[in-house]
Design a protein around this motif. Structure first.
Motif, short mmCIF file in Angstrom:
data_model
loop_
_atom_site.label_atom_id
_atom_site.label_comp_id
_atom_site.label_asym_id
_atom_site.label_seq_id
_atom_site.Cartn_x
_atom_site.Cartn_y
_atom_site.Cartn_z
N THR A 49 0.45 -1.37 0.07
CA THR A 49 0.35 -0.10 -0.37
C THR A 49 0.79 1.69 -0.12
O THR A 49 0.34 2.66 -0.20
N VAL A 50 2.39 1.51 0.42
CA VAL A 50 2.71 2.47 0.28
C VAL A 50 4.12 2.18 -0.87
O VAL A 50 5.13 3.09 -0.93
N ALA A 51 4.00 0.93 -0.99
CA ALA A 51 4.75 0.92 -2.25
C ALA A 51 4.62 1.88 -3.60
O ALA A 51 3.46 2.39 -3.90
N GLU A 58 -10.66 -7.09 -0.98
CA GLU A 58 -10.92 -5.76 -0.84
C GLU A 58 -9.25 -4.84 -1.41
O GLU A 58 -8.69 -3.63 -1.07
N ARG A 59 -8.37 -5.94 -1.18
CA ARG A 59 -6.77 -5.47 -1.28
C ARG A 59 -6.96 -4.93 -2.67
O ARG A 59 -5.99 -4.22 -2.98
N GLN A 60 -8.23 -5.27 -3.76
CA GLN A 60 -7.57 -4.41 -5.11
C GLN A 60 -8.47 -3.10 -5.44
O GLN A 60 -8.14 -2.72 -5.70
N ARG A 61 -8.67 -2.48 -4.14
CA ARG A 61 -8.72 -0.84 -4.31
C ARG A 61 -7.70 -1.01 -4.42
O ARG A 61 -7.91 0.61 -4.79
N ASN A 115 -6.66 3.35 -6.57
CA ASN A 115 -6.11 4.60 -6.43
C ASN A 115 -5.79 5.32 -6.95
O ASN A 115 -4.52 4.73 -7.79
N PRO A 116 -5.50 6.87 -7.46
CA PRO A 116 -4.67 7.48 -8.58
C PRO A 116 -2.84 7.40 -7.99
O PRO A 116 -2.65 7.36 -8.89
N GLU A 117 -2.83 7.01 -6.54
CA GLU A 117 -1.67 7.55 -6.29
C GLU A 117 -1.11 5.49 -5.92
O GLU A 117 -0.11 5.42 -5.07
N GLN A 118 -1.83 4.92 -6.74
CA GLN A 118 -1.22 3.23 -6.81
C GLN A 118 0.20 3.07 -6.52
O GLN A 118 0.41 4.26 -7.82
N PRO A 119 0.64 2.02 -6.43
CA PRO A 119 2.07 2.00 -7.23
C PRO A 119 1.62 1.52 -8.38
O PRO A 119 1.08 0.87 -8.72
N ALA A 120 2.10 2.12 -9.73
CA ALA A 120 2.84 1.34 -10.64
C ALA A 120 3.30 -0.42 -10.75
O ALA A 120 4.09 -0.46 -9.61
N VAL A 121 2.16 -1.37 -11.17
CA VAL A 121 2.11 -2.75 -11.23
C VAL A 121 2.88 -3.23 -12.97
O VAL A 121 2.07 -2.76 -13.64
N ARG A 153 -4.16 0.73 -16.18
CA ARG A 153 -3.52 0.38 -14.93
C ARG A 153 -2.78 -0.62 -14.05
O ARG A 153 -1.41 -0.69 -12.71
N ILE A 154 -2.31 -1.15 -14.92
CA ILE A 154 -0.84 -2.55 -15.01
C ILE A 154 -0.39 -2.31 -16.11
O ILE A 154 -0.77 -1.95 -17.27
N LEU A 155 0.76 -3.45 -16.10
CA LEU A 155 1.49 -3.35 -17.31
C LEU A 155 1.90 -5.31 -17.12
O LEU A 155 2.31 -5.70 -16.00
N VAL A 156 1.86 -5.88 -18.64
CA VAL A 156 1.36 -7.12 -18.15
C VAL A 156 2.35 -8.25 -19.40
O VAL A 156 2.29 -7.39 -20.56
N GLN A 157 3.53 -9.26 -19.14
CA GLN A 157 4.13 -9.73 -20.00
C GLN A 157 4.29 -10.90 -19.78
O GLN A 157 3.65 -11.52 -18.26
#
Length: 276
Positions: A98-100, A146-149, A153-159, A193-197
């Motif tokens: 949540t803070v990464a 619930e974790r997937q919220r 979040n607009p300040e989500q970590p880059a995934v 929202r994410i990058l996938v390979q």
């Protein structure tokens, strides 16, 4: 030099723990580096505790109480801060995500929890706990949802997620559930929202074959790695080991399909499931 961002100590038990640790450290005139030497941990640990990046640890809290002469003050705060609905081995990692600033997942066997649909998560939990009551399974699934919220979040970590092709072709929950799961991952990627390979079968052996790993980076403090097996997990913060994980991740990423080709493959496999 480590440093600590100032937080409201009344925001949460974890914030109060961090404020108390900083207050006690200031009272005895120790820097984070000097304090870390006294309790046999890295300065990054102290910085993470004080800035609420990482949950406090009971063993280190006891050493701190002994050093400061505070009885069990920090240990009690630690137990309060560590209350979690997650298994103890995962609680720290769930909190850190949540803070990464960046999350780099390698998934050789399963879709990572942050990307799972409800049906996929239910099938996975039922497979690993065949005798559990339905309400227990649903509770675990709901906590995962619930974790997937975090992704909203607009300040989500880059995934950034690396999926082995075997993950795509293992139909947890049946063909329809798996098709929906793959479409869900594609949708997350196409909405930026994410990058996938995808690492194809043709890539053969690679350095990350042994299990799930997540590299986490932070605005403050060094990177960490979370590794997980069936019923256990561990955080790795040794700088040399973290560098090894980063190098291995880069090698696997280089062997994987491009993000565009990966999404096309997932859509193709989803269509195959739809015809099943």
């Amino acid at each position: 030099m480590t440093h600590t961002r100032r937080l409201d100590p009344y925001d949460s038990p974890r914030a109060f723990y961090g404020a108390e640790l900083r207050r006690l450290r200031d009272e005895v005139g120790l820097s984070q580096e000097r304090l870390s030497e006294r309790v046999f941990c890295s300065p990054a640990y102290i910085a993470h505790f004080e800035s609420c990046v990482r949950l406090p640890q009971e063993e280190i809290s006891k050493l701190l109480d002994d050093l400061f002469g505070t009885g069990e003050h920090l240990q009690r705060l630690c137990r309060l801060a560590r209350r979690s609905s997650y298994p103890d081995y995962f609680a720290d990692a769930a909190d850190l995500e949540t803070v990464a600033t960046h999350l780099y997942d390698h998934a050789p066997l399963l879709v990572p929890g942050l990307l799972q649909t409800r049906d996929y998560a239910r099938a996975l939990n039922r497979a690993t706990q065949p005798l559990a009551r339905d309400e227990a399974i649903e509770g675990r699934v709901q906590r995962r949802m619930e974790r997937q919220r975090l992704l909203e979040n607009p300040e989500q970590p880059a995934v950034w997620t690396l999926l082995h092709e075997g993950v795509l072709r293992t139909p947890f929950g049946g063909p329809a559930a798996m098709a929906n799961q793959l479409h869900h991952v594609v949708s997350l990627a196409r909405s930026h929202r994410i990058l996938v390979q995808v690492l194809p079968f043709a890539a053969a052996a690679h350095t990350f074959m042994n299990g799930m790993a997540r590299i986490m980076t932070f605005a403050e403090g060094p990177s960490m790695v979370y590794v997980e097996s069936a019923y256990s997990g561990a955080l790795v913060d040794d700088p040399a080991l973290v560098r090894n994980y980063r190098s291995s991740y880069d090698l696997v990423r280089a062997a994987a399909l491009s993000p565009t080709a990966s999404l096309e493959l997932m859509e193709s496999v989803a269509e195959d499931y739809g015809r099943s």
